[in-house]
Structure formats: C-alpha cells, structure tokens
Design a protein around this motif. Structure first.
Motif, mmCIF file in Angstrom:
data_model
loop_
_atom_site.group_PDB
_atom_site.id
_atom_site.type_symbol
_atom_site.label_atom_id
_atom_site.label_comp_id
_atom_site.label_asym_id
_atom_site.label_seq_id
_atom_site.Cartn_x
_atom_site.Cartn_y
_atom_site.Cartn_z
ATOM 1 N N SER A 354 43.446 -45.883 -2.759
ATOM 2 C CA SER A 354 43.902 -45.532 -4.106
ATOM 3 C C SER A 354 45.129 -46.397 -4.380
ATOM 4 C CB SER A 354 44.264 -44.053 -4.204
ATOM 5 O OG SER A 354 43.135 -43.240 -3.974
ATOM 6 N N LEU A 378 39.074 -39.075 -7.716
ATOM 7 C CA LEU A 378 37.941 -39.361 -6.834
ATOM 8 C C LEU A 378 37.446 -38.087 -6.161
ATOM 9 C CD1 LEU A 378 39.101 -42.667 -5.082
ATOM 10 C CD2 LEU A 378 37.797 -42.398 -7.198
ATOM 11 N N TYR A 381 35.884 -35.518 -9.090
ATOM 12 C CA TYR A 381 34.599 -35.998 -9.599
ATOM 13 C C TYR A 381 33.553 -36.032 -8.484
ATOM 14 C CZ TYR A 381 36.225 -37.602 -14.225
ATOM 15 O OH TYR A 381 36.691 -37.695 -15.511
ATOM 16 N N GLY A 382 33.979 -36.473 -7.308
ATOM 17 C CA GLY A 382 33.035 -36.566 -6.199
ATOM 18 C C GLY A 382 32.444 -35.226 -5.822
ATOM 19 N N LYS A 387 29.798 -38.568 -3.699
ATOM 20 C CA LYS A 387 30.997 -39.178 -3.125
ATOM 21 C C LYS A 387 31.167 -40.600 -3.656
ATOM 22 C CE LYS A 387 30.796 -36.462 1.144
ATOM 23 N NZ LYS A 387 30.632 -36.500 2.629
ATOM 24 N N TYR A 388 32.379 -40.917 -4.008
ATOM 25 C CA TYR A 388 32.699 -42.252 -4.518
ATOM 26 C C TYR A 388 32.280 -43.294 -3.482
ATOM 27 C CZ TYR A 388 35.661 -45.962 -6.566
ATOM 28 O OH TYR A 388 36.159 -47.125 -7.132
ATOM 29 N N TYR A 390 32.592 -46.707 -3.462
ATOM 30 C CA TYR A 390 33.307 -47.979 -3.343
ATOM 31 C C TYR A 390 34.544 -47.845 -2.448
ATOM 32 C CZ TYR A 390 30.394 -49.393 -7.331
ATOM 33 O OH TYR A 390 29.340 -49.695 -8.158
ATOM 34 N N ALA A 393 39.929 -47.791 -5.585
ATOM 35 C CA ALA A 393 40.044 -47.405 -7.000
ATOM 36 C C ALA A 393 41.458 -47.726 -7.445
ATOM 37 C CB ALA A 393 39.733 -45.931 -7.211
ATOM 38 N N ASN A 441 34.535 -44.485 -13.329
ATOM 39 C CA ASN A 441 33.795 -45.084 -12.217
ATOM 40 C C ASN A 441 32.479 -44.360 -11.981
ATOM 41 O OD1 ASN A 441 35.230 -47.348 -10.655
ATOM 42 N ND2 ASN A 441 36.905 -45.912 -11.084
ATOM 43 N N PHE A 442 32.457 -43.063 -12.265
ATOM 44 C CA PHE A 442 31.238 -42.273 -12.077
ATOM 45 C C PHE A 442 30.318 -42.394 -13.290
ATOM 46 C CE2 PHE A 442 34.439 -40.660 -9.271
ATOM 47 C CZ PHE A 442 33.760 -40.257 -8.137
#
Length: 797
Positions: A354, A378, A381-382, A387-388, A390, A393, A441-442
């Motif tokens: 992060s 992250l 939302y995850g 799960k993120y 990448y 972020a 990102n999601f």
C-alpha cells in the motif's frame, strides 16, 4: 368511533378484505406490468452469456500486450512514446482491421467533444454550458492556446517495419491489417506518437505550483490502446466525449518511463529496477517498509522540499511491469513524498504494497491517512468480492478535489488549508475519495464493465462498496453515498431532468446523482430491506467472482443477483434502473375494529362509556347546573320503570347468553377471542409510482412499539392503492410508514396517521453585508494551541 364485530363474522370479513385488496380499484393500474418478468427487455441468453448471468461455454476475450518506451519532457510538458503491441484474436471471427483509442484527441479544437458543448450568447457575453468539465476542473487549469493538442502519430508499422495503413476518426484509429486476423492468431505492430500534456482536468494532466515552479504529472489515457471486441458490441469504438469513460481489454505491460533524474515515479505494476533509481537510503527504507505495519517514508518531506529547489542534471528511466491489467498510468514529480507499507491484508500469508505519493501541499492529511486508507480499502472490498490479486495499490495526491482511477494507481483530491489546518468534511472527503478510487481496482479494473456505455456498472457499484468501507473505517463517517434519504432530493427533481440509470454514459442528465448516488442507494435498499444482508452479500460476491477479469453487462449483473439469491428482483430493476418514478407511499386512512366479545361485563361497560361520551354535549354540560329543576326531578309521580331502568346493567340473562356463546366456539376461535382484540385496516396509496416494500411502525398506548414489514409484491395486483389488515393485542395510537428511512420516500408528511405536525423551519436574522469565510475548528483553536506544521514530521518512520 371504534367499529366492533363478532368473532364469527370476523373470519368472513377478513377474507372479504383480502379479496377486495386483490381487485384493482381503477382501470389505470399497471401492477401486472411492474411485476412481470424483465426478460423481454434483456438480451437473449447465448452460449457466450447464459440465462443465469454467468459466462457461457463460448465466452471469449481478446488480449493486447504492450512493450512501451515513453519520455516525459518536463521542460515542454510533452509525452514522446513508442510501443510494440501484440494483439491476440481469441474471438470466433476473422478481423480485417483493428481499432485503437486515441483519447488525447478529445482536446483537439474540432473534436466532437468540443464542438458539441452547448453555448449561449447574452448581453454580458458568451458562456459555455459544459456537459463535462474537460478544461477547468481545477481553478486556472486552462489549455494553452499556443499549443496544439491531441495524439500525433509519427509511425505505424508491422513487425517487419513495413508501414500500415490507418484512418483516424476523432478519438478512434482504424488500422488496416495486411491479411485478416483469424481466430487464434496474433498480430504484432508498432506505434510512435507524441502529444502536449494538458493541465490536470480531472482525469490526467499536470498541476503547476507557482511558488516553486514545479509540476506534478498524472499521466493516463496517454498511449494508443486497443478497443474492446466482444460478443455484445463487436468493436466498442464509440467516441470519447469525456463523460463516458474507458472500455478496455486485459494484457501484460512492460513500460520504461524516462523522466528527469530528480523525479519520483509511481505507476501501474511493480518497478523492476529500484536498485538503479533509488538512493541507498531510499532502498533501505523500502526494505523497512516491507516489514512494517504502519507507513514508512521512502522519500521524506525534507528530501522532497530540497528537490523542489534543485535543478535536474540528467534523466533516469524507471521500468515497470504489470500482468493481466486493462490499462496503465503513472505519476511523476520531484515534489513527491512517498510512503509505503507491505502487509498481509487478508491473513493468507501474501503481502501487498500500500503506497502513497504526495507533495507537501497535501500534508498533514496525506501522511496520516492515505496509505492506511489504501490498505483498509483492499481489505474491505476484498472481503465482499475477492482478494485483491495485484502486488501493489497506490494513492497519488493529484489535486484539491475529485479523483480518478487506473489499475493499481489512483489520482486523488483532498488538501488542507495552506496553514495545515482542515475541516472535518475536508478530512472525510479525502479519505472517502481515496477509498472510492482505490476501490475502483475491483470495479471496473478487474470486473471489467463497459464504462463507455454503462457508467453505473462501475461508479454505482463502487460507490455502494465505498459506503460500506467508510462505515468500517469509522462508525460515524459522514458518507455521501448509500443511505436512501440522500437520494430523495434527486428523486424529487423535475421528471424532464431525469434519465433512467440504464442510460448510455454520454447521455446522462445529473450525472453524479444518476450514476453514483442512485445505484448506491438502490443496492443498499436491496441489502437492508428487500433481500437482507445474507442473501445480498452472497449474490454480490458471486457476481464479482464470476466476472473477475471478464467484461459483464447489466443483464449479467441482474441475472446473477437473482440466480444466486433466489429472489425475484425484476420489479426492482424495472423501477430503480429502467424508470425515473420516485417512491411516495401515502398512509391515507386507518380504520379500527375490535372484536365484539359478547361478554356482558365488557360490552355493556363499553356501551355505557360510548353513550356517555355521545351525551356529553356543550348544552348538556351547561344544563347540568339546573337538572334538579326539571319536572321529573321535582315530581316523583312523573317517574316510571324507565326512569329507574339501567340498560347497561348486566343481568342473569346476559350471563347465561354469554355462557352459551362460549360453549359454541372452537378452540381456535377462543384463542383468537383472547389474543388480539384490535384489527386495523390500513389504506395506502402509491403516489410516486415506484412500488416498494411497506414498512409500518405501530406505537402503542402503553409506550411500546412494533414494526410490521410487507414485501413489495403487496402491490402486484394493484399498484395504485391497497388495503392491509393488521391485528394487535394492544391499542395503536400512532402509525408511521418507513420509520427508518429505508425506501427513499420523497414525502414524509403523508407517512403518519394520525397526521403529525412537521417541525418548523428555522431562520436567522442577519445584517446585510458580504459573508467572510468561516475558519475551520482547527484554525479557531490556534489562539490556544499551535497549528499543525504543514507536512508533519519529515523524519523516517
């Protein structure tokens, strides 16, 4: 007056009420239309996209890999780039040509976006009515009239170096292929281009700081990018007009970014050459950050301030690599402070970076909150989606207001006052925009919806998730999205100024409320009121997982939510997404019935009370003073049986009749007689047109209350007016519709029975004169406490 009926009649009466409620009271009702299936309005399921809302067996996506070399010319604010693209045709179709996006062409003088701006001439001059604020989202951010803007293509060649024929149409470029590209084949070609960078306009550009003469660059939609080709649109080559965002495909990127050697660069993906671009001290701090649970400064404020004053002595190239992303963006400046931490976000052993890049103008807010907000986003939302995937972020401080998103990196607003103080709303706005942009990102960076066509599919879903993440950040967070009552002013707008959520992005009126606020409120209503949290959360996560790294349509979302929950929501999609009608439920009347128990001790006492109340007129009250002067009172011979008879006295015959009545009742009838003695018939109207669940609060005379809930399907036989019987054991003194503000009812004055007086509007006397800007609370405390130093601590942490 209370209406009383016998228990045997009550059964037939209740049945009669229910039957009458199902019959339309007016020939203009549309209940069947509203509750019929949405199927005919949705695209026919295919082997590409199934009726369940999941990708079909023949689902495909084309791919484009990029190898890019780009230089940022700080002296001239220019981008010079060269790319090699490998395009993979995974479709079942042979392609004679391919389409690329040249988004910077929106800034050409004769672009469709510029020519389609509305303008008027008045006595005071010409004014523009901007459909999207392209050139002036930040005060002073104007396009330089001395420069030409738009992407200049200087070379287009195939893998052998042979020139390719192409045609540029606005923000789109068609490349003719030497031979059709068959299914399963790939094509390699190269493009050279350059363009002049505009001042930051909300999506990309630079911000200039006159005090130190430097610029922060935020570079996006900067290279020729492949358009999407899919089973829905074929080529999605709608022109970029500024409001409808980007429709893109996934691919692998390798990007070499050459900048002045004193610049710090953050970008999509992972840097491949930190050893070459970082100082020894910065590399050591990076190592420390990889094991930290709180942000560590890689570049300190003191170092950034020193860089502002120095002059660059050369160039430096940062190399970034990103796999399976749909776009690439980067930020570059000598002013950047940089902090980071690499943490195990999901507790699964995988660590994610992060990071935040910001200039001193963003402190002390940015160093305290940005990177922590990134990590929180992250996690939140995850937990609701997937799960993120990448490795990093990034949040970049781009401007005072607004924000913009790209894979793994976002450009965000939120800035304190020059003295380092800030208001609570300023702080919340900054945290909120970071959550929102990192959350993108999601949606749509991974769940890759068509932004050029459907803004709500990324902004609406993301605003809803932002609202949930904000509540998890701080219980009292002043969220701008999610709560149904926040959409009420928009829902009350003139219908001629409203468009359905299901409107193409470039044609939306009242863009923010339509594409952000209303979908977010609708999803919150689904979660809290229509479906319940358990069913909604499961279905929403299923949608995200089904369509991660794929390109869903609205139908895929609608169908998945129903498929995974088992809840028929077609009426909801029709009302909230395809229509513009508001919610306005009116509690017109409440009729009160009580059961005639036939118990003489009870019924005759009630009859006496009612008779006395009827007789208690003003004349009777005033005549009471002379009642002993009447003839009958003074002459006993004028009295007979009826002067002594009490019609409300309980006799032995009354008691015997009651005993016979009780013995005739069944066990269930006795339970009914002893349980609920109050029956209320509620008459409700759907004045707004949008059918929604009916939620009614009952306040009893003993001070307690209860809430009854009825699904939206209660309107399915008549969407104009319904009746509903509610039985209670206690007397209700007040009825209130939508007591917890769940359904975005636009008129609360008709939600109560009996009607309640509304609170008065307060006003303040004021003296004529100009209003000065009020200091924020931090500034008000400066007399007793020293203000926060702008930029906070500059030491390593």
């Amino acid at each position: 007056m209370t209406k009383r009926f016998s228990i045997l009649v009550a059964v037939f009466a209740l049945l009669s009420l229910q039957i009458r409620a199902q019959a339309p009271s007016t020939p203009t009702y549309k209940a069947n239309d509203r509750f019929e299936q949405l199927g005919p309005q949705l695209p026919t399921p295919t082997t590409f996209r199934t009726a369940s809302g999941s990708p079909g067996r023949d689902f495909f996506q084309n791919r484009a890999d990029y190898d890019i070399k780009v230089e940022l010319d700080d002296a001239n604010q220019k981008i010079i780039g060269s790319e090699t693209v490998t395009y993979f045709n995974n479709s079942p179709d042979a392609l004679k040509y391919i389409w690329l996006q040249l988004d910077q062409n929106i800034f050409e003088k004769n672009s469709t976006a510029n020519l389609s701006k509305q303008s008027v001439v008045s006595a005071s001059g010409t004014s523009l009515v901007r459909l999207h604020n392209l050139n002036n989202s930040e005060p002073g951010a104007e396009i330089d009239p001395k420069k030409e803007y738009g992407q200049k293509i200087t070379a287009l060649r195939d893998a052998t170096g042979k020139p390719l024929k192409y045609t540029i149409n606005g923000t789109m470029m068609r490349v003719e292929l030497p031979v059709p590209l068959k299914p399963g084949q790939h094509f390699v070609f190269g493009v050279d281009w350059n363009y002049n960078i505009t001042a930051y306009y909300g999506r990309s550009g630079f911000e200039y700081f006159p005090a130190d003469g430097n610029r922060n660059y935020f570079i996006a939609h900067w290279f020729p990018r492949l358009c999407a080709y899919d089973d829905v649109n074929g080529w999605q080559n709608k022109q970029f007009l500024g409001q409808g965002e980007f429709t893109l495909i996934f691919g692998n990127y390798k990007v070499a970014i050459t900048v002045p050697n004193d610049h710090i660069v953050g970008a999509t993906g992972e840097c491949q050459n930190y050893k070459q671009v970082l100082t020894t001290a910065q590399a050591q701090r990076m190592q420390k950050a990889s094991m930290a649970k709180t942000p560590v400064k890689i570049v300190t404020q003191d170092e950034a301030v020193a860089a502002e004053k120095a002059k660059p002595t050369g160039k430096k190239t940062w190399i970034y690599k990103a796999d399976n992303v749909r776009d690439f963006a980067f930020a570059s400046s000598r002013k950047f402070i940089w902090d980071a931490m690499q943490t195990d976000v999901y507790g699964d052993g995988r660590k994610i970076w992060s990071m935040s890049f910001y200039s001193k103008e963003g402190n002390p807010l940015w160093e305290q909150y940005s990177t922590r907000a990134v990590e929180h986003t992250l996690r939140s939302y995850g937990n609701r989606t997937f799960k993120y995937p990448y490795p990093v972020a990034i949040s970049c401080h781009a401007t005072r207001y607004g924000g913009m998103e790209y894979p793994m990196i976002s450009f965000n607003g939120g800035r304190p006052e020059p003295d380092g103080t800030y208001s609570e709303s300023n702080k919340a706005g900054m945290i909120g925009v970071i959550i929102h942009e990192v959350g993108h990102n999601f949606f749509p960076m991974i769940v890759n919806s068509d932004e050029r066509q459907w803004t709500w599919m990324d902004e609406g879903l993301n605003s809803f998730c932002q609202y949930l993440a904000e509540k998890e950040w701080d219980y009292n967070f002043p969220s701008g999205y999610g709560e149904p009552q926040r959409i009420v002013p928009y829902m009350k707008s003139d219908p001629s100024q409203l468009t359905p959520i299901m409107t193409s992005s470039d044609n939306i009126l009242q863009f923010g409320p339509n594409a952000y606020d209303k979908p977010a409120a609708a999803l919150n209503i689904l979660r809290e009121t229509v479906m319940g949290r358990e069913l909604f959360d499961y279905a929403f996560k299923e949608y995200a997982r089904r369509w991660a790294f794929k390109n869903p349509t609205p139908a895929d979302f609608f169908r998945t939510m129903e498929d995974a929950s088992g809840v028929d929501l077609d009426w909801f999609w029709k009302g909230w997404f395809y229509g513009v009608e508001p919610v306005d439920q009116d509690l017109v009347e409440v009729d009160w019935f009580t059961i005639n128990t036939q118990n003489p001790d009870v019924e005759k006492a009630i009859a006496r009370t009612e008779a006395e109340a009827k007789a208690n007129t003003m004349s009777k009250i005033r005549d009471a003073a002379t009642k002993n002067q009447t003839v009958v009172s003074q002459d006993s011979t004028m009295k007979d049986f009826y002067n002594r008879y009490d019609p409300y006295a309980v006799t032995d015959a009354d008691k015997k009749k009651y005993e016979d009545y009780l013995s005739s009742l069944t066990e269930n009838e006795r339970k009914t007689l002893n349980a609920k003695n109050n029956y209320y018939t509620l008459t409700l109207k759907n004045k707004g047109g949008l059918p929604m669940p009916v939620i009614v609060r009952m306040q009893f005379e003993d001070g307690t209350d209860s809430v009854a809930r009825f699904p939206a399907e209660i309107w399915r036989f008549n969407n104009v007016q319904i009746n509903k019987v509610i039985a209670t054991s206690k007397k209700v003194t007040q009825w209130t519709l939508d007591p917890f503000q769940e359904i975005a009812d636009i008129d609360t004055e008709n939600n109560s029975f009996p009607r309640q007086a509304q609170k008065p509007t307060r006003f303040q006397l004021f003296k004529q004169g100009g209003a000065a800007k009020s200091p924020n609370p931090m500034q008000q405390q400066q007399s007793t406490q020293p203000p926060a130093r702008q930029g906070g601590a500059s030491k390593n942490e």
